[in-house]
Motif scaffolding. Structure first.
Motif, PDB file in Angstrom:
ATOM      1  N   VAL A 141       0.887  -1.054   0.017  1.00  0.00           N
ATOM      2  CA  VAL A 141       0.019   0.198   0.009  1.00  0.00           C
ATOM      3  C   VAL A 141       0.987   1.188   0.101  1.00  0.00           C
ATOM      4  O   VAL A 141       0.743   2.103  -0.888  1.00  0.00           O
ATOM      5  N   LYS A 142       1.735   1.123   1.085  1.00  0.00           N
ATOM      6  CA  LYS A 142       2.682   2.456   1.157  1.00  0.00           C
ATOM      7  C   LYS A 142       3.441   2.746  -0.191  1.00  0.00           C
ATOM      8  O   LYS A 142       3.602   3.664  -0.796  1.00  0.00           O
ATOM      9  N   MET A 143       4.119   1.506  -0.762  1.00  0.00           N
ATOM     10  CA  MET A 143       4.939   1.645  -1.879  1.00  0.00           C
ATOM     11  C   MET A 143       4.218   2.220  -2.951  1.00  0.00           C
ATOM     12  O   MET A 143       4.687   3.111  -3.799  1.00  0.00           O
ATOM     13  N   LYS A 144       2.821   1.575  -3.397  1.00  0.00           N
ATOM     14  CA  LYS A 144       2.199   2.113  -4.643  1.00  0.00           C
ATOM     15  C   LYS A 144       1.909   3.594  -4.279  1.00  0.00           C
ATOM     16  O   LYS A 144       1.880   4.209  -5.296  1.00  0.00           O
ATOM     17  N   LEU A 145       1.297   3.784  -3.225  1.00  0.00           N
ATOM     18  CA  LEU A 145       0.977   5.332  -3.157  1.00  0.00           C
ATOM     19  C   LEU A 145       2.269   6.198  -3.480  1.00  0.00           C
ATOM     20  O   LEU A 145       2.009   7.420  -3.871  1.00  0.00           O
ATOM     21  N   LEU A 146       3.206   5.797  -2.682  1.00  0.00           N
ATOM     22  CA  LEU A 146       4.521   6.440  -2.742  1.00  0.00           C
ATOM     23  C   LEU A 146       5.084   7.068  -4.346  1.00  0.00           C
ATOM     24  O   LEU A 146       5.409   7.732  -4.798  1.00  0.00           O
ATOM     25  N   SER A 147       4.801   5.452  -5.135  1.00  0.00           N
ATOM     26  CA  SER A 147       5.241   5.512  -6.607  1.00  0.00           C
ATOM     27  C   SER A 147       4.266   6.611  -7.036  1.00  0.00           C
ATOM     28  O   SER A 147       4.790   7.418  -8.017  1.00  0.00           O
ATOM     29  N   PHE A 148       3.014   6.795  -6.985  1.00  0.00           N
ATOM     30  CA  PHE A 148       1.920   7.696  -7.504  1.00  0.00           C
ATOM     31  C   PHE A 148       2.529   8.965  -7.215  1.00  0.00           C
ATOM     32  O   PHE A 148       2.298   9.926  -7.949  1.00  0.00           O
ATOM     33  N   ALA A 149       2.742   9.053  -5.673  1.00  0.00           N
ATOM     34  CA  ALA A 149       3.145  10.538  -5.212  1.00  0.00           C
ATOM     35  C   ALA A 149       4.216  10.911  -5.967  1.00  0.00           C
ATOM     36  O   ALA A 149       4.302  12.235  -6.488  1.00  0.00           O
ATOM     37  N   ILE A 150       5.475  10.327  -5.895  1.00  0.00           N
ATOM     38  CA  ILE A 150       6.626  10.649  -6.632  1.00  0.00           C
ATOM     39  C   ILE A 150       6.501  10.918  -7.903  1.00  0.00           C
ATOM     40  O   ILE A 150       6.817  12.009  -8.800  1.00  0.00           O
ATOM     41  N   SER A 151       5.884   9.802  -8.874  1.00  0.00           N
ATOM     42  CA  SER A 151       5.420  10.396 -10.284  1.00  0.00           C
ATOM     43  C   SER A 151       4.641  11.553 -10.749  1.00  0.00           C
ATOM     44  O   SER A 151       5.000  12.216 -11.560  1.00  0.00           O
ATOM     45  N   SER A 152       3.817  11.815  -9.753  1.00  0.00           N
ATOM     46  CA  SER A 152       2.851  12.622 -10.225  1.00  0.00           C
ATOM     47  C   SER A 152       3.821  14.116  -9.627  1.00  0.00           C
ATOM     48  O   SER A 152       3.312  15.193 -10.266  1.00  0.00           O
ATOM     49  N   PHE A 153       4.446  13.959  -8.678  1.00  0.00           N
ATOM     50  CA  PHE A 153       5.465  15.268  -8.294  1.00  0.00           C
ATOM     51  C   PHE A 153       6.360  15.585  -9.674  1.00  0.00           C
ATOM     52  O   PHE A 153       6.150  16.839 -10.003  1.00  0.00           O
ATOM     53  N   TYR A 154       6.792  14.642 -10.123  1.00  0.00           N
ATOM     54  CA  TYR A 154       7.587  14.973 -11.393  1.00  0.00           C
ATOM     55  C   TYR A 154       6.807  15.688 -12.344  1.00  0.00           C
ATOM     56  O   TYR A 154       7.132  16.489 -13.015  1.00  0.00           O
ATOM     57  N   THR A 155       5.608  14.937 -12.721  1.00  0.00           N
ATOM     58  CA  THR A 155       4.861  15.600 -13.668  1.00  0.00           C
ATOM     59  C   THR A 155       4.204  16.896 -13.345  1.00  0.00           C
ATOM     60  O   THR A 155       4.093  17.551 -14.541  1.00  0.00           O
ATOM     61  N   GLY A 156       3.957  16.926 -12.187  1.00  0.00           N
ATOM     62  CA  GLY A 156       3.462  18.229 -11.853  1.00  0.00           C
ATOM     63  C   GLY A 156       4.388  19.423 -12.088  1.00  0.00           C
ATOM     64  O   GLY A 156       4.074  20.590 -12.471  1.00  0.00           O
ATOM     65  N   VAL A 157       5.761  19.392 -11.583  1.00  0.00           N
ATOM     66  CA  VAL A 157       6.887  20.199 -11.782  1.00  0.00           C
ATOM     67  C   VAL A 157       7.013  20.302 -13.248  1.00  0.00           C
ATOM     68  O   VAL A 157       7.180  21.455 -13.777  1.00  0.00           O
ATOM     69  N   ALA A 158       7.065  19.280 -14.050  1.00  0.00           N
ATOM     70  CA  ALA A 158       6.970  19.471 -15.349  1.00  0.00           C
ATOM     71  C   ALA A 158       6.099  20.291 -15.961  1.00  0.00           C
ATOM     72  O   ALA A 158       6.255  21.183 -17.012  1.00  0.00           O
ATOM     73  N   GLY A 159       4.831  20.201 -15.487  1.00  0.00           N
ATOM     74  CA  GLY A 159       3.594  21.046 -15.991  1.00  0.00           C
ATOM     75  C   GLY A 159       3.772  22.543 -15.793  1.00  0.00           C
ATOM     76  O   GLY A 159       3.934  23.270 -16.680  1.00  0.00           O
ATOM     77  N   ALA A 160       4.364  22.631 -14.677  1.00  0.00           N
ATOM     78  CA  ALA A 160       4.728  24.175 -14.113  1.00  0.00           C
ATOM     79  C   ALA A 160       5.763  24.576 -15.189  1.00  0.00           C
ATOM     80  O   ALA A 160       5.774  25.935 -15.661  1.00  0.00           O
ATOM     81  N   LEU A 161       6.765  23.948 -15.498  1.00  0.00           N
ATOM     82  CA  LEU A 161       7.797  24.303 -16.397  1.00  0.00           C
ATOM     83  C   LEU A 161       7.309  24.463 -17.663  1.00  0.00           C
ATOM     84  O   LEU A 161       7.658  25.319 -18.609  1.00  0.00           O
ATOM     85  N   TYR A 162       6.343  23.768 -18.085  1.00  0.00           N
ATOM     86  CA  TYR A 162       5.821  23.826 -19.358  1.00  0.00           C
ATOM     87  C   TYR A 162       4.878  24.873 -19.367  1.00  0.00           C
ATOM     88  O   TYR A 162       4.947  25.823 -20.699  1.00  0.00           O
ATOM     89  N   ALA A 163       4.394  25.233 -18.256  1.00  0.00           N
ATOM     90  CA  ALA A 163       3.619  26.759 -18.549  1.00  0.00           C
ATOM     91  C   ALA A 163       4.732  27.925 -18.609  1.00  0.00           C
ATOM     92  O   ALA A 163       4.263  28.697 -19.333  1.00  0.00           O
ATOM     93  N   ILE A 164       5.715  27.790 -17.943  1.00  0.00           N
ATOM     94  CA  ILE A 164       6.679  28.801 -18.047  1.00  0.00           C
ATOM     95  C   ILE A 164       7.064  29.038 -19.708  1.00  0.00           C
ATOM     96  O   ILE A 164       7.448  29.956 -20.308  1.00  0.00           O
ATOM     97  N   TYR A 165       7.473  27.644 -20.296  1.00  0.00           N
ATOM     98  CA  TYR A 165       7.955  27.710 -21.462  1.00  0.00           C
ATOM     99  C   TYR A 165       6.905  27.900 -22.511  1.00  0.00           C
ATOM    100  O   TYR A 165       7.284  28.831 -23.522  1.00  0.00           O
ATOM    101  N   MET A 166       5.556  27.823 -22.293  1.00  0.00           N
ATOM    102  CA  MET A 166       4.670  28.211 -23.685  1.00  0.00           C
ATOM    103  C   MET A 166       4.246  29.552 -23.009  1.00  0.00           C
ATOM    104  O   MET A 166       3.624  30.170 -24.031  1.00  0.00           O
ATOM    105  N   LYS A 167       4.127  30.051 -21.929  1.00  0.00           N
ATOM    106  CA  LYS A 167       3.754  31.611 -21.571  1.00  0.00           C
ATOM    107  C   LYS A 167       2.196  31.515 -21.704  1.00  0.00           C
ATOM    108  O   LYS A 167       1.756  32.530 -21.237  1.00  0.00           O
ATOM    109  N   TYR A 168       1.441  30.679 -22.076  1.00  0.00           N
ATOM    110  CA  TYR A 168       0.005  30.726 -22.012  1.00  0.00           C
ATOM    111  C   TYR A 168      -0.640  29.111 -21.830  1.00  0.00           C
ATOM    112  O   TYR A 168      -0.023  28.269 -22.368  1.00  0.00           O
ATOM    113  N   LEU A 169      -1.699  29.040 -21.388  1.00  0.00           N
ATOM    114  CA  LEU A 169      -2.360  27.740 -21.147  1.00  0.00           C
ATOM    115  C   LEU A 169      -3.715  27.733 -21.767  1.00  0.00           C
ATOM    116  O   LEU A 169      -4.460  28.592 -21.580  1.00  0.00           O
ATOM    117  N   GLU A 170      -4.014  26.627 -22.503  1.00  0.00           N
ATOM    118  CA  GLU A 170      -5.445  26.283 -22.770  1.00  0.00           C
ATOM    119  C   GLU A 170      -5.611  24.653 -22.602  1.00  0.00           C
ATOM    120  O   GLU A 170      -4.766  24.108 -22.708  1.00  0.00           O
TER     121      GLU A 170
END
Lengths: 283, 324
Positions: free
Chosen positions: B211-240
């Motif tokens: 249970v712990k490891m699966k949730l941890l895996s989801f948390a880590i991977s979505s943390f990475y993806t969320g940060v990438a999303g933020a950088l993507y917002a900086i890169y694109m300068k607008y969102l839709e």
């Protein structure tokens, strides 16, 4: 009442689509993500033939036949070769995603990206029902009864059921797995393309138009249980009804979200599906 | 005379160390110098393509931890990317750039844990559908709530700086997350992830908290993806909302497969392939998915480890060159 009819109509289409997914899953243990796109190809062929010949019935059948052949060739020359090389089911599922990719852009190259109108098989009303609904009801009942007859009463159906239970054992008993499974893929995509042609008048036809029905029929199959044909039928009808009734009375914007929500609830209560059997894992 | 062979690992800590010996340090330093000099070497267009590759590879690495290492097939990437990007776009006005990048990662990982709960009971195709549903739900919510998505005009993001500055920002995050990813994979957490992938029941009998490891895996991977999303917002300068359609999930999935399922370096190779190849086919955009599809089919059939597996084979070939 209108929502009930439209829900049942969409639900029957989902039944036809999910039955193909179910057949392929049972015989090869692959989720065919290209199912919707192969069916779309058949719909496009039917549309083109209709513009050429003006005979809708024949062009729908020919289109369905073509997409069945495409799917059979895809199994024979890509999936079967992959199985022989020892690619695991996950890898084969990835291959079907890739094939869906290829088909989508192939359709753009040939038919263009703009949405097109698809003619209806029957216009007007039949008593109190819309004629299209009656057509869908009759065709899907006919196909379902035909499938029931084939799988339960014929020699070929016995072979399909044997393969779905144990592939190696049925190969040693002299069933030609390659032939039977190729034909199963043919049937699955044949039914799928007919479903595509039936639902096409309700939507505009472009290369993505079956993606949404595909995903929902997939959910229907999962909700009903992927190892029981009756479960697949019931699950798909439930999904169709729930989606349209929710869309009609509460909010049409979030109806897809609602479908996923019920799927999640169902799966959390009964992970193997409504009528499915529990799967035990061995180490 | 005996050629110097590969240095064997004698210790668990040896395996954990990122820079093992002097040649590796030199190589690492050289690569860093090359990366830092990229803005001076390439034109504006290619600089922005490389920035895109770099930020994309962060998300691909995160999803590779989930899909490749833990073996949970997920199509929720587009949803996490969207959550990261929109969180960033709304919080940047209050918190400033760097903190809100981390905040968007955190919010995404909270959602990751929520999505992860079904994963405790669902597996394989069932989980794929549930996470696909998450992406669809996020997309529909964005499309139908102008308060979040900024309505028809889209949401503009304040400018961070020149293209080179954005590149250095993304590069810094890339280094941070890749080193962290390497350490995660080599540590006991990463080993438990792979154990869960190979056999869940066996992993449980070995005392791994599933249970712990699966949730941890989801948390880590979505943390990475969320940060990438933020950088993507900086890169694109607008969102839709259309930037986060389900096809984005499938694209990221193909990056993982092409690069190599379950490899850190493969994530970079996969994102290079997925982002850079369309640049060569600007005139015929319809052909790009065909090429991707054919490449994926070939990779799965002939090289299940992806480009990374090919890279290892080439490396081994040159290591014992005179003998083969």
């Amino acid at each position: 009442m209108d929502y009930l009819i439209s829900g049942l109509q969409v639900g029957l289409i989902y039944v036809l689509l999910s039955f193909g997914i179910f057949l392929i899953y049972r015989t090869t243990r692959i989720l065919n993500f290209a199912h919707g796109d192969i069916a779309t190809l058949g719909t496009f062929i039917a549309l083109t033939l209709h513009q050429k010949t003006e005979n809708l019935l024949i062009s729908v059948v020919v289109g369905a036949f073509c997409s069945g052949v495409v799917s059979m060739l895809f199994y024979r020359f890509i999936i079967y070769e992959g199985e022989r090389r020892g690619v695991n089911p996950l890898g084969l599922t990835i291959i079907t995603i890739a094939f869906a990719y290829i088909l989508q852009s192939f359709e753009i190259v040939i038919w263009g990206a703009e949405p097109k109108d698809f003619p209806s098989l029957a216009y007007g009303r039949f008593f109190i029902f819309p004629a299209q609904f009656v057509v869908i009801l009759l065709v899907s009942l006919f196909l379902m009864l035909g499938m029931y007859f084939i799988t339960m009463k014929t020699n070929f159906g016995i072979q399909i059921r044997a393969i779905s239970q144990n592939r190696e054992a049925s190969a040693t008993l002299g069933i030609s797995v390659k032939k039977v499974v190729s034909f199963v893929w043919f049937i699955a995509s044949f039914i799928g393309a007919i479903a595509g042609s039936l639902i096409a008048p309700l939507y505009f036809v472009d290369q993505f138009f079956l993606f949404d029905p595909f995903v929902k029929s997939f959910i229907g199959a999962v909700v009903g249980g992927l190892d029981n044909p009756f479960g697949v039928v019931i699950g798909s009808i439930i999904v169709g009804l729930a989606e349209n009734i929710f869309g009609g009375y509460i909010s049409i914007k979030f109806k897809t979200a609602f479908v996923f929500f019920i799927a999640l609830v169902f799966l959390l209560i009964k992970p193997e599906g409504l009528l499915g059997r529990e799967i035990k894992e061995r180490v | 005379m005996i050629k110097k062979t590969v240095r064997m690992k004698t210790d668990y800590l040896d395996d954990y160390r990122l820079i093992a010996d002097l040649p590796a340090l030199v190589f690492f330093a050289l690569v860093t110098v090359v990366f830092i000099s990229i803005p001076f070497l390439f034109s504006e267009l290619w600089l922005s393509v490389i920035t895109h590759i770099a930020l994309y590879s962060i998300a691909v690495l995160g999803q590779n931890l989930l899909i490749g290492y833990t073996g949970l097939i997920s199509f929720g990437q587009a949803g996490f990317l969207a959550i990261g990007a929109y969180t960033f776009a709304h919080s940047v006005h209050i918190l400033g750039f760097i903190p809100s990048i981390f905040i968007s990662g955190l919010i995404a990982s909270v959602f990751g844990v929520i999505v992860g709960f079904p994963s405790l009971r669902l597996k394989g195709p069932y989980l794929a559908i549930a996470t696909l549903g998450f992406s669809v739900v996020v997309f529909q919510v964005l499309q139908n709530t102008p308060a979040i998505s900024g309505g028809r005009m889209g949401l503009s993001v304040p400018s961070f700086g020149s293209k080179a500055e954005i590149f250095y920002l993304v590069l810094a995050f890339c280094y941070l997350f890749y080193i962290a990813g390497y350490k995660i994979v080599k540590s006991s957490i990463g080993k438990s992830f792979s154990a869960i992938r190979d056999s869940e029941v066996a992993a449980e009998t070995l005392g791994i908290n599933i249970v712990k490891m699966k949730l941890l895996s989801f948390a880590i991977s979505s943390f990475y993806t969320g940060v990438a999303g933020a950088l993507y917002a900086i890169y694109m300068k607008y969102l839709e909302p259309n930037m986060f359609f389900i096809t984005e999930s499938i694209l990221m999935f193909s990056a993982i497969v092409i690069g190599g399922i379950g490899s850190v370096l493969g994530s970079i190779l996969g994102s290079i392939f997925v982002i850079a190849v369309p640049q060569f086919f600007v005139g015929m955009k319809e052909l790009v998915p065909i090429i991707f599809g054919i490449v994926i089919v070939l990779v799965v059939m002939f090289e299940p480890l992806g480009l990374y597996g090919r890279w290892i084979k080439i490396k081994l070939y040159f290591m014992n060159l005179p003998f083969r």
